[in-house]
Design a protein around this motif. Structure first.
Motif, PDB file in Angstrom:
ATOM      1  N   GLU A  39       0.832  -1.212   0.000  1.00 48.17           N
ATOM      2  CA  GLU A  39       0.000   0.000   0.000  1.00 48.17           C
ATOM      3  C   GLU A  39       0.864   1.258   0.000  1.00 48.17           C
ATOM      4  O   GLU A  39       0.533   2.249  -0.641  1.00 48.17           O
ATOM      5  CB  GLU A  39      -0.942  -0.003   1.205  1.00 48.17           C
TER       6      GLU A  39
ATOM      7  N   THR B 138       2.049   1.710  -3.512  1.00 44.50           N
ATOM      8  CA  THR B 138       0.918   2.100  -4.353  1.00 44.50           C
ATOM      9  C   THR B 138       0.571   3.579  -4.167  1.00 44.50           C
ATOM     10  O   THR B 138       0.207   4.261  -5.122  1.00 44.50           O
ATOM     11  CB  THR B 138      -0.317   1.229  -4.030  1.00 44.50           C
ATOM     12  N   GLN B 139       0.694   4.070  -2.945  1.00 44.20           N
ATOM     13  CA  GLN B 139       0.356   5.471  -2.649  1.00 44.20           C
ATOM     14  C   GLN B 139       1.488   6.433  -3.030  1.00 44.20           C
ATOM     15  O   GLN B 139       1.363   7.630  -2.843  1.00 44.20           O
ATOM     16  CB  GLN B 139       0.027   5.629  -1.162  1.00 44.20           C
TER      17      GLN B 139
END
Length: 171
Positions: free
Chosen positions: A74, A77-78
């Motif tokens: 995550e 991804t961010q």
């Protein structure tokens, strides 16, 4: 005494092994497990809540690795490069001599930026609840995502390194 298998038996064994071989890559298999046993919600511009759980055969180490895989993925991804765990809460349900125990809620605010710190945190959390056996091990953490140029990044997990070391395609 050495037993030699006939060629036909070897061929059948290879065929059976190929039929039951999982066609997914190691990374796909890992992700199916991670998605099934973790949930993520964004709780701020640079913070995530990662909730990981396991069944009766999954120990605290398995749950911790699920947290790290999901947090690293995550974070990448961010668009961030590093992350730290800044809050830990166990969601363990003890058997406690009956089928349904009451949840034990422990809460610990911390800065966890290495695997060794995370393991030490788990042992402290497990020790506080011992000697109970766990039916559904689980942990909920708050993850702070950081850029590489942040002064705190040197004390945090490198998301790419964590992801690459835990999710490896061995096919």
């Amino acid at each position: 005494m050495i037993t030699v298998l006939p060629e036909a038996a070897v061929a059948v064994g290879e065929y059976v092994g190929e039929v039951f071989r999982d066609p997914r890559t190691q990374e796909e298999q890992t992700w199916d497990e991670i998605i099934a046993y973790t949930d993520v919600s964004r709780i701020g511009a640079d913070r995530l809540n990662v909730d990981a759980r396991g069944g009766p055969l999954a120990g605290g180490g398995t749950v911790d690795l699920r947290v790290l895989v999901r947090a690293s993925a995550e974070t990448l991804t961010q668009g961030y490069s590093h992350f730290a765990i800044v809050h830990v809460r166990d969601r363990n349900m003890p058997i406690a001599g009956r089928l349904f125990g009451t949840p034990i809620y422990g809460s610990e605010t911390s800065w966890i930026g290495t695997y060794e710190d995370f393991v030490a945190s788990r042992y402290e959390r497990d020790y506080a609840a011992a000697p109970r056996a766990w039916l559904h091990p689980g942990v909920e953490v708050v993850v702070l995502m950081l850029n590489a140029d942040s002064r705190r990044a040197s004390r945090a997990f490198n998301a790419r390194e964590v992801y690459d070391s835990l999710v490896v395609d061995r096919s």
